[in-house]
Design a protein around this motif. Structure first.
Motif, PDB file in Angstrom:
ATOM      1  N   GLY A 247       0.737  -1.301  -0.073  1.00 39.71           N
ATOM      2  CA  GLY A 247      -0.164   0.047  -0.053  1.00 39.71           C
ATOM      3  C   GLY A 247       0.847   1.207   0.180  1.00 39.71           C
ATOM      4  N   GLN A 248       2.149   1.156   0.338  1.00 36.80           N
ATOM      5  CA  GLN A 248       3.029   2.264   0.344  1.00 36.80           C
ATOM      6  C   GLN A 248       3.609   2.634  -1.021  1.00 36.80           C
ATOM      7  N   LEU A 249       3.442   1.555  -2.054  1.00 36.42           N
ATOM      8  CA  LEU A 249       4.343   2.011  -3.161  1.00 36.42           C
ATOM      9  C   LEU A 249       3.654   2.640  -4.200  1.00 36.42           C
ATOM     10  N   LYS A 250       4.475   3.557  -5.161  1.00 40.27           N
ATOM     11  CA  LYS A 250       4.116   4.274  -6.048  1.00 40.27           C
ATOM     12  C   LYS A 250       4.546   3.693  -7.606  1.00 40.27           C
ATOM     13  N   ILE A 251       3.535   3.458  -8.468  1.00 38.02           N
ATOM     14  CA  ILE A 251       4.058   3.019  -9.611  1.00 38.02           C
ATOM     15  C   ILE A 251       3.507   4.123 -10.543  1.00 38.02           C
ATOM     16  N   LEU A 252       4.787   4.447 -11.698  1.00 35.57           N
ATOM     17  CA  LEU A 252       4.326   5.408 -12.570  1.00 35.57           C
ATOM     18  C   LEU A 252       4.354   4.894 -13.809  1.00 35.57           C
ATOM     19  N   PRO A 253       3.806   5.321 -14.909  1.00 35.13           N
ATOM     20  CA  PRO A 253       3.606   4.612 -16.273  1.00 35.13           C
ATOM     21  C   PRO A 253       4.916   4.593 -16.908  1.00 35.13           C
ATOM     22  N   TYR A 254       4.949   3.517 -17.639  1.00 38.22           N
ATOM     23  CA  TYR A 254       6.286   3.118 -18.315  1.00 38.22           C
ATOM     24  C   TYR A 254       5.864   3.311 -19.840  1.00 38.22           C
ATOM     25  N   ASN A 255       6.039   4.747 -20.438  1.00 37.77           N
ATOM     26  CA  ASN A 255       5.757   4.949 -21.655  1.00 37.77           C
ATOM     27  C   ASN A 255       6.659   4.485 -22.753  1.00 37.77           C
ATOM     28  N   VAL A 346      10.209   4.951 -22.034  1.00 37.73           N
ATOM     29  CA  VAL A 346      10.259   6.353 -21.059  1.00 37.73           C
ATOM     30  C   VAL A 346       9.852   6.279 -19.695  1.00 37.73           C
ATOM     31  N   GLY A 347      10.540   6.260 -18.683  1.00 33.62           N
ATOM     32  CA  GLY A 347      10.165   6.186 -17.300  1.00 33.62           C
ATOM     33  C   GLY A 347       8.901   7.307 -17.078  1.00 33.62           C
ATOM     34  N   GLY A 348       7.850   7.018 -16.367  1.00 30.39           N
ATOM     35  CA  GLY A 348       6.887   8.314 -16.130  1.00 30.39           C
ATOM     36  C   GLY A 348       7.588   9.111 -15.045  1.00 30.39           C
ATOM     37  N   ILE A 349       8.825   9.116 -14.743  1.00 29.85           N
ATOM     38  CA  ILE A 349       9.130  10.317 -13.783  1.00 29.85           C
ATOM     39  C   ILE A 349       9.419  11.459 -14.628  1.00 29.85           C
ATOM     40  N   LYS A 350       9.763  11.189 -15.996  1.00 23.91           N
ATOM     41  CA  LYS A 350      10.117  12.007 -17.110  1.00 23.91           C
ATOM     42  C   LYS A 350       9.031  13.180 -17.406  1.00 23.91           C
ATOM     43  N   GLY A 351       7.918  12.633 -17.133  1.00 25.03           N
ATOM     44  CA  GLY A 351       6.556  13.094 -17.797  1.00 25.03           C
ATOM     45  C   GLY A 351       6.207  13.167 -19.252  1.00 25.03           C
ATOM     46  N   THR A 352       5.013  14.005 -19.701  1.00 21.57           N
ATOM     47  CA  THR A 352       4.908  13.793 -20.909  1.00 21.57           C
ATOM     48  C   THR A 352       5.523  14.882 -21.633  1.00 21.57           C
ATOM     49  N   ASP A 353       6.187  15.872 -21.157  1.00 22.03           N
ATOM     50  CA  ASP A 353       6.941  16.810 -22.147  1.00 22.03           C
ATOM     51  C   ASP A 353       8.272  16.293 -22.547  1.00 22.03           C
ATOM     52  N   GLU A 354       8.705  15.108 -21.911  1.00 23.48           N
ATOM     53  CA  GLU A 354       9.725  14.401 -22.486  1.00 23.48           C
ATOM     54  C   GLU A 354       9.288  13.620 -23.908  1.00 23.48           C
ATOM     55  N   LEU A 355       7.986  13.041 -23.837  1.00 24.87           N
ATOM     56  CA  LEU A 355       7.422  12.281 -24.917  1.00 24.87           C
ATOM     57  C   LEU A 355       7.144  13.366 -26.031  1.00 24.87           C
ATOM     58  N   GLU A 356       6.755  14.472 -25.702  1.00 30.09           N
ATOM     59  CA  GLU A 356       6.760  15.435 -26.701  1.00 30.09           C
ATOM     60  C   GLU A 356       8.070  15.918 -27.398  1.00 30.09           C
ATOM     61  N   ARG A 357       8.903  16.003 -26.371  1.00 29.75           N
ATOM     62  CA  ARG A 357      10.593  16.311 -27.095  1.00 29.75           C
ATOM     63  C   ARG A 357      10.838  15.504 -27.958  1.00 29.75           C
ATOM     64  N   LEU A 358      10.869  14.098 -27.609  1.00 27.89           N
ATOM     65  CA  LEU A 358      11.107  13.089 -28.274  1.00 27.89           C
ATOM     66  C   LEU A 358      10.697  13.018 -29.770  1.00 27.89           C
ATOM     67  N   MET A 388       4.699 -10.510 -16.622  1.00 22.33           N
ATOM     68  CA  MET A 388       4.226  -9.155 -17.603  1.00 22.33           C
ATOM     69  C   MET A 388       4.891  -8.915 -18.882  1.00 22.33           C
ATOM     70  N   PRO A 389       4.538  -8.171 -19.622  1.00 23.23           N
ATOM     71  CA  PRO A 389       4.903  -7.773 -20.670  1.00 23.23           C
ATOM     72  C   PRO A 389       6.439  -6.874 -20.324  1.00 23.23           C
ATOM     73  N   PRO A 390       7.324  -6.684 -21.193  1.00 23.41           N
ATOM     74  CA  PRO A 390       8.477  -5.973 -20.688  1.00 23.41           C
ATOM     75  C   PRO A 390       8.117  -4.611 -20.458  1.00 23.41           C
ATOM     76  N   LYS A 391       8.724  -3.848 -19.489  1.00 24.49           N
ATOM     77  CA  LYS A 391       8.753  -2.524 -19.322  1.00 24.49           C
ATOM     78  C   LYS A 391       7.227  -1.997 -18.893  1.00 24.49           C
ATOM     79  N   SER A 392       6.508  -2.955 -17.919  1.00 22.98           N
ATOM     80  CA  SER A 392       5.303  -2.721 -17.509  1.00 22.98           C
ATOM     81  C   SER A 392       5.184  -1.648 -16.383  1.00 22.98           C
ATOM     82  N   THR A 393       6.213  -1.753 -15.494  1.00 19.54           N
ATOM     83  CA  THR A 393       6.024  -1.014 -14.383  1.00 19.54           C
ATOM     84  C   THR A 393       7.297  -0.136 -14.094  1.00 19.54           C
ATOM     85  N   TRP A 394       7.111   1.266 -13.811  1.00 17.16           N
ATOM     86  CA  TRP A 394       8.297   1.987 -13.161  1.00 17.16           C
ATOM     87  C   TRP A 394       8.150   2.634 -11.809  1.00 17.16           C
ATOM     88  N   PHE A 395       8.704   1.936 -10.965  1.00 14.08           N
ATOM     89  CA  PHE A 395       8.747   2.353  -9.568  1.00 14.08           C
ATOM     90  C   PHE A 395       9.556   3.534  -9.342  1.00 14.08           C
TER      91      PHE A 395
END
Length: 408
Positions: A247-255, A346-358, A388-395
């Protein structure tokens, strides 16, 4: 489940911040060099020692592991790391913004790993597992902790209750703004109660660190085979881990980002995409729930909604699996995302701005912003013995290497 206190090595109190480093596997060579720049004590110089060698050297070659051993020994011989005089465990709290998580640091049984008492949800890549095995065997050290979790409702929640900041052994804020606090537990009576608590916990799950745990267990098996006087009590039978209540964990998206549209024009790709999911021009950069993906293409954000998902198993119903099975493979010819060089993650910690930049600046054609996989989904898949499929979780936050070292 079996755990054990250990007489490990740790930084001196004044050197913890200088030694602690990001894990080896969240940085590439250039990022590892930057991480260690101006930090002669950084543990990155142990877990990625190739950064000090000729850039042309094979990172999986013997000189790399020999150099890692030299760098590790320098930390010990220089008095920057000290040996605990009694077996100990630790509480390790990380705080990232408003999010805080506290785990128990101990050594866990390699036999439990082999018997699936410690459950996995990912396949390991042979080259990476071999790399960590060779480093572990050369140094006879667990250089970074495995990230484990257990289901909520166990007594682990009581063990990791908040401690007073002023009693911390280590307490510092790293350059990325994440605060790391550590408390030592060495009272034999308390340690015995913790061991008893884990005796009643049926299993744990590898959240992050599949290559580390696999290589540690492999090392234990081979050292057992090489030891005619093996008793089971040897330190090589145990590996370093930090265990958190789920319950303490935080999973971010793996884009995901893909370099081209597989020969399709933008219009052709959108037409095909509209036949496999509900497609809208939404301007939404991140999906609001599961079964949805946001896509960035040619300066526009789209929403993809997957339908007809009833009856799918725990793996096939994951958003990353739906995207792979219905879009990446059939429309963009990404057959194996583990090996296809046209896709990057792309780990979710980098945000969607990084996706736009790429897409806008780095030559990628399309980006996919994912909804995070949940801990419950991870556990259900591991319980079913599925992968799980590769790159499914980003802790996040990431466990630092070098704060605790288990030797054998």
């Amino acid at each position: 489940m079996k755990i054990k206190a250990f007489k490990g090595l740790r930084p001196t109190q004044d050197k913890a911040e200088a030694i602690a480093s990001l894990p080896y596997d969240v940085v590439n060579f250039q990022q590892a060099c930057k991480e260690a720049e101006g930090k002669p004590l950084s543990f990155m110089r142990v877990v990625r020692s190739e950064l000090e060698l000729d850039p042309s050297i094979d990172p999986y070659s013997e000189p790399v592991y020999a150099h890692a051993k030299e760098n590790f020994q320098k930390l010990v011989d220089g008095g920057h790391m000290v040996r605990e005089d009694v077996p100990s465990m630790y509480l390790y709290r990380q705080q990232m913004g408003e999010h805080s998580q506290t785990g128990l640091v101990a050594t866990f049984s390699a036999e439990d790993y082999d018997n699936d008492v410690i459950k996995k949800h990912e396949k390991t890549r042979e080259a990476k597992e071999n790399d960590r095995y060779r480093l572990t065997r050369t140094l006879r050290v667990n250089t970074g902790p495995v990230f484990l979790t257990v289901k909520d409702g166990t007594l682990l929640d009581q063990i990791v209750e908040n401690k007073k900041d002023e009693d911390a052994l280590f307490d510092f804020v790293a350059e990325d703004g994440i605060r790391h606090s550590v408390w030592k537990i060495s009272d034999p009576e308390i340690l015995a109660k913790i061991v008893e608590t884990f005796d009643n916990i049926p299993c744990a799950y590898v959240a992050d660190g599949h290559h580390r745990s696999a290589s540690n267990a492999r090392c234990a098996r081979l050292m057992k085979a090489d030891n005619p006087n093996h008793t089971g009590d040897e330190d090589y039978n145990w590996f370093l881990s930090v265990c958190f209540p789920a319950g303490q964990l935080k999973i971010l998206p793996y884009n995901r980002v893909v370099k081209d549209l597989a020969g399709n024009t933008k219009e052709q790709f959108l037409e095909k995409l509209g036949k496999v999911c509900k497609l809208t021009k939404s301007g939404q950069k991140a999906p609001e729930g599961s079964l949805k993906v946001s896509m960035y293409l040619d300066g526009q954000w789209y929403s993809l909604e997957f339908e007809n998902t009833e009856g799918l198993d725990a793996v096939s119903s994951l958003d990353v699996a739906l995207l792979q099975d219905r879009v990446l493979s059939p429309l963009l010819n990404i057959g194996d995302p583990r090996t296809d060089e046209r896709i990057d993650f792309v780990g979710g910690i980098k945000g969607t701005d990084e996706l736009e930049r790429l897409v806008n600046e780095d030559g990628f054609a399309v980006a996919f912003s994912m909804y995070p996989t949940t801990v419950a989904q991870l556990m259900a898949i591991a319980d079913a013995g599925q992968i799980m499929p590769p790159k499914s979780t980003w802790f996040e936050p990431k466990l630092r290497s070098g704060l605790f070292v288990h030797t054998f």
